[in-house]
Design an enzyme around this catalytic site. Structure first.
Site, PDB file in Angstrom:
ATOM      1  N   HIS A 136       5.364 -21.006  49.862  1.00 19.43           N
ATOM      2  CA  HIS A 136       5.592 -19.621  49.442  1.00 19.43           C
ATOM      3  C   HIS A 136       5.978 -18.805  50.673  1.00 19.43           C
ATOM      4  O   HIS A 136       5.236 -18.747  51.654  1.00 19.43           O
ATOM      5  CB  HIS A 136       4.324 -19.048  48.810  1.00 19.43           C
ATOM      6  N   LYS A 157       7.538  -9.287  52.454  1.00 18.00           N
ATOM      7  CA  LYS A 157       8.390 -10.365  53.005  1.00 18.00           C
ATOM      8  C   LYS A 157       9.847 -10.193  52.569  1.00 18.00           C
ATOM      9  O   LYS A 157      10.766 -10.275  53.388  1.00 18.00           O
ATOM     10  CB  LYS A 157       7.867 -11.734  52.543  1.00 18.00           C
ATOM     11  N   ASP A 175      10.930 -16.395  48.275  1.00 19.53           N
ATOM     12  CA  ASP A 175       9.773 -16.678  47.426  1.00 19.53           C
ATOM     13  C   ASP A 175       9.338 -18.142  47.472  1.00 19.53           C
ATOM     14  O   ASP A 175       8.216 -18.457  47.820  1.00 19.53           O
ATOM     15  CB  ASP A 175      10.036 -16.252  45.973  1.00 19.53           C
ATOM     16  N   ARG A 240      -1.807  -9.998  72.873  1.00 22.56           N
ATOM     17  CA  ARG A 240      -0.988  -8.936  73.473  1.00 22.56           C
ATOM     18  C   ARG A 240      -0.180  -9.427  74.661  1.00 22.56           C
ATOM     19  O   ARG A 240       0.662  -8.707  75.186  1.00 22.56           O
ATOM     20  CB  ARG A 240      -1.885  -7.768  73.901  1.00 22.56           C
TER      21      ARG A 240
END
Length: 308
Positions: A136, A157, A175, A240
């Site tokens: 998916h 998405k 999808d 980070r």
């Protein structure tokens, strides 16, 4: 996954000279050239493979006396195999056909030369027999990198993919992404029904190739990077510096994975573009931004008289 000789006949457009009794499943992409078997040697005979008879094997049989040729071919066709394919459009010997008919074995023919046909057949079998799964997500081609965008339903998405398409990148699948592992490489494509389509909540299904042109859609792409979109979590310690590397296992292949937290004001399309460019740079250079910063810190320390 498995393939039958009938699949090969249809997909590679082979001529059927003799139809066999059994339609055996083919589970290996390797082939066998039965020259040794025609000489009478059957140790380690890989009869589970498709058999290829080319000019060399045909000439070897042609040089035999008819009685010996008949004996050798009767022995060969006693063993079951998925099928024997004769290349170069060669005409099988009479004893060859008689033994095949007697034992009800598949005999096929192609006009291709042996080397080209073997390459074509093995590539075909590699794809057909490759391990596969359906994921998916959305698969995009961004700066030449196959990026699989994942995340929970409704997180954005498809909307992010739409923005990337507007910026000149290409859609592979939305999808549902069908993934095959071929020689350690993950190849993604779209199911036929949804190929070239994107579903956007509130708008419905959009035909990308119709709106943005055929060049905006790609049929298949190797997956190089996974980007997981997730809601911003206050207590989550996000990377980070780019030091921590996370991977996602897909069909036993580790794929570099980045977590991108979603927050108002963040331009996800630009972030994904930067991630693709950064990943592509990492393929050709071992120097990271952290390395550059470390060097600069060392330079400043030296200028200040410290060497520690």
């Amino acid at each position: 996954m498995s393939v039958t000789i009938e699949d090969i006949i249809k997909d590679l457009e082979l001529e059927v000279i003799n139809k066999g009794k059994n339609v055996n499943e083919i589970n290996v992409s390797d082939i066998n050239r039965p020259g040794l078997q025609f000489s009478g040697f059957y140790n380690y005979y890989a009869n589970e493979r498709v058999q290829i008879v080319g000019k060399a094997e045909w000439s070897f049989l042609d040089a035999m006396q008819p009685d010996l040729r008949k004996k050798r071919l009767e022995k060969y066709f006693e063993f079951d195999n998925p099928g024997t394919i004769v290349t170069r459009g060669l005409i099988p010997h009479k004893e060859f056909l008689e033994s095949a008919i007697k034992n009800k074995r598949w005999i096929l023919r192609t006009n291709n030369i042996s080397t080209r046909f073997i390459n074509r057949l093995m590539n075909y079998l590699d794809v057909k027999l490759a391990p596969e799964t359906r994921l998916h997500g959305v698969l995009m081609d961004v700066y030449g990198i196959g990026i699989l965008i994942t995340g929970e339903s409704g997180i954005g998405k498809s909307e992010t993919a739409l923005e990337l398409i507007k910026r000149g990148h290409r859609l592979v699948a939305d999808d549902a992404v069908d993934v095959k592992q071929i020689d350690g490489v993950l190849n993604g494509t779209s199911p036929y029904i949804t190929s070239g389509m994107i579903e956007v909540r509130g708008m419905g299904i959009i035909d990308i190739s119709a709106l943005y042109g055929l060049s905006s859609v790609l049929k298949t792409k190797n997956i190089g990077l996974v980007i997981c979109l997730e809601q911003w979590k206050k207590d989550e310690n996000y990377d980070r510096l780019g030091i921590d590397k996370e991977y996602m296992d897909i069909l036993n292949v580790p794929v570099r994975k980045l977590k991108i937290p979603i927050r108002p004001g963040r331009n996800l399309a630009v972030i994904i573009e930067a991630a693709a460019a950064n990943y592509r740079y990492s393929l050709v250079s071992d120097v990271t931004p952290v390395d550059v910063i470390s060097e600069r810190i060392q330079e400043l320390r030296k200028e200040d008289g410290g060497d520690e």
